[in-house]
Motif scaffolding. Structure first.
Motif, PDB file in Angstrom:
ATOM      1  N   GLU A 110       8.717  26.503  42.633  1.00  0.00           N
ATOM      2  CA  GLU A 110      10.042  26.985  43.017  1.00  0.00           C
ATOM      3  C   GLU A 110      11.145  26.275  42.240  1.00  0.00           C
ATOM      4  OE1 GLU A 110      10.404  29.461  44.972  1.00  0.00           O
ATOM      5  OE2 GLU A 110       8.840  29.477  46.520  1.00  0.00           O
TER       6      GLU A 110
ATOM      7  N   ASP B  51       4.066  21.518  47.009  1.00  0.00           N
ATOM      8  CA  ASP B  51       2.669  21.818  47.291  1.00  0.00           C
ATOM      9  C   ASP B  51       1.863  21.961  45.996  1.00  0.00           C
ATOM     10  OD1 ASP B  51       0.344  22.599  48.479  1.00  0.00           O
ATOM     11  OD2 ASP B  51       1.035  24.589  49.074  1.00  0.00           O
TER      12      ASP B  51
ATOM     13  N   ASP C 267      12.630  30.167  48.715  1.00  0.00           N
ATOM     14  CA  ASP C 267      12.995  31.250  47.802  1.00  0.00           C
ATOM     15  C   ASP C 267      14.198  32.079  48.241  1.00  0.00           C
ATOM     16  OD1 ASP C 267      11.910  32.513  49.936  1.00  0.00           O
ATOM     17  OD2 ASP C 267      10.194  33.366  48.888  1.00  0.00           O
TER      18      ASP C 267
ATOM     19  N   GLN D 168      14.629  33.762  50.796  1.00  0.00           N
ATOM     20  CA  GLN D 168      14.342  34.953  51.598  1.00  0.00           C
ATOM     21  C   GLN D 168      14.752  34.735  53.049  1.00  0.00           C
ATOM     22  OE1 GLN D 168      10.110  35.886  50.318  1.00  0.00           O
ATOM     23  NE2 GLN D 168      11.085  37.872  50.108  1.00  0.00           N
TER      24      GLN D 168
END
Ligand code: UDP
Ligand code: MG
Length: 311
Positions: A13, A42, A95, A97
């Motif tokens: 990301e 991650d 992200d 969202q």
């Protein structure tokens, strides 16, 4: 003054890190609460952790946790909850969202005394018909089997300290964060939101990954499939009795040769049922095996941030 921890799992990301921090920061400038952001990288293959580290140098309220490899979003969320120290924690995606404008409402609800504030997806954008079909099916099965009503819940939620500490105390390795918050039963309220488009990058979920995720979640909340094996056994026992009597009758009546079709059918069906049953049992056995090994859910390679004496 209360502090809100924001936990953000991040896998590849890099482009979104700075942006989401700025958006959160702007949102909190309008609130009287303080905030800290815990990014959990991650095992990204891009510059994600570098960007997070840069943030930790410039902002005291940022913590960066780096996994040694990709352990999955669930593990990243739990690692974040372990690091959180706020009076409440909000988990959200990196992200964009999950709209940051919802943070305000979530904190409001929390102050009204709700221990859990769930953000519920209103409209699902850019999702294929196939995805919609399977996600509907998954929620239906989960609801029937485990009695969990997930209707469009997401991982975007606020948990009071009591709730997130309880969750991070759970010792099971295969967790389903989305459902666990409801399972605890604390005073919960729901806020609807519209899922935005991803700002940068792409979703890391493949169809195969989602399928595996769905099966795992169903079986970690319900042992009904195992009982189905018993039910199948019983049904076939009844058939066996009927067929047995029929066969014996034919034998004694002296016309036992015909019925070859029946034999083949019985063999095929029984074979299929036995294989399925073994598969189901095998799946649970594998889960028990995984839990028994008791390996850590994730391995942290590095932590950056003011509390951890960077460099
Ligand atoms: N994510 C993660 N580990 C993974 C996959 C995803 O931490 O193995 C993070 C990802 O960076 C994002 C969130 O989980 O912040 C949601 O992932 P994604 O946007 O790919 O899923 P979708 O929104 O399509 O469900
Ligand atoms: Mg996403």
């Amino acid at each position: 003054m209360s502090v809100i921890s924001i936990v953000i799992p991040a896998y590849n990301e890099a482009e979104n890190i700075q942006e989401i921090y700025e958006r959160i920061s702007k949102e909190f400038s309008m609130l009287k609460e303080d905030f800290e952001v815990i990014f959990v990288d991650d095992g990204s293959k891009d510059e994600t952790f570098f960007r997070i580290s840069t943030l930790t140098l410039n902002h005291k309220n940022v913590i960066g946790v780096k996994f040694s490899r990709n352990f999955g979003k669930e593990a990243a969320i739990f690692a974040g909850l372990h690091q959180a120290s706020g009076d409440a924690t909000i988990v959200m995606d990196a992200d964009m969202q999950h709209p940051v404008t919802l943070l305000h409402d979530m904190v409001d609800k929390w102050q009204q005394g709700y221990l859990i504030v769930e953000a519920r997806k209103m409209k699902r954008q850019n999702e294929s018909a196939m995805y919609r079909f399977f996600s509907k099916l998954f929620y239906k099965i989960l609801n029937r089997m485990a009695g969990i009503e997930l209707n469009n819940l997401s991982d975007f939620k606020l948990l009071d300290r009591k709730a997130y500490q309880m969750i991070s105390k759970l010792t099971e390795k295969q967790t389903f964060f989305r459902a666990l918050s409801g399972w605890m039963g604390y005073r919960t309220c729901f806020i609807d939101f519209e899922v935005a488009d991803r700002l940068h990058g792409q979703t890391s979920w493949s169809m195969k990954g989602l399928f595996k995720y769905a099966i795992n979640n169903i079986t970690s909340f319900s042992s009904l499939p195992l009982h189905l094996v018993t039910v199948m056994g019983f049904i076939f026992f009844v058939f066996a009795m009927l067929l047995g009597v029929h066969t014996l009758y034919n034998y004694f009546a002296g016309d036992a040769v015909s019925g070859f079709t029946t034999v083949i059918l019985v063999l095929l069906i029984l074979g299929a049922v036995l294989m399925t049953a073994l598969g189901i049992i095998g799946h649970y056995l594998a889960k028990i095996y995984d839990e028994l090994k008791n390996r850590p859910r994730y391995i942290i390679e590095e932590i950056k941030g003011v509390n951890y004496g960077e460099d």
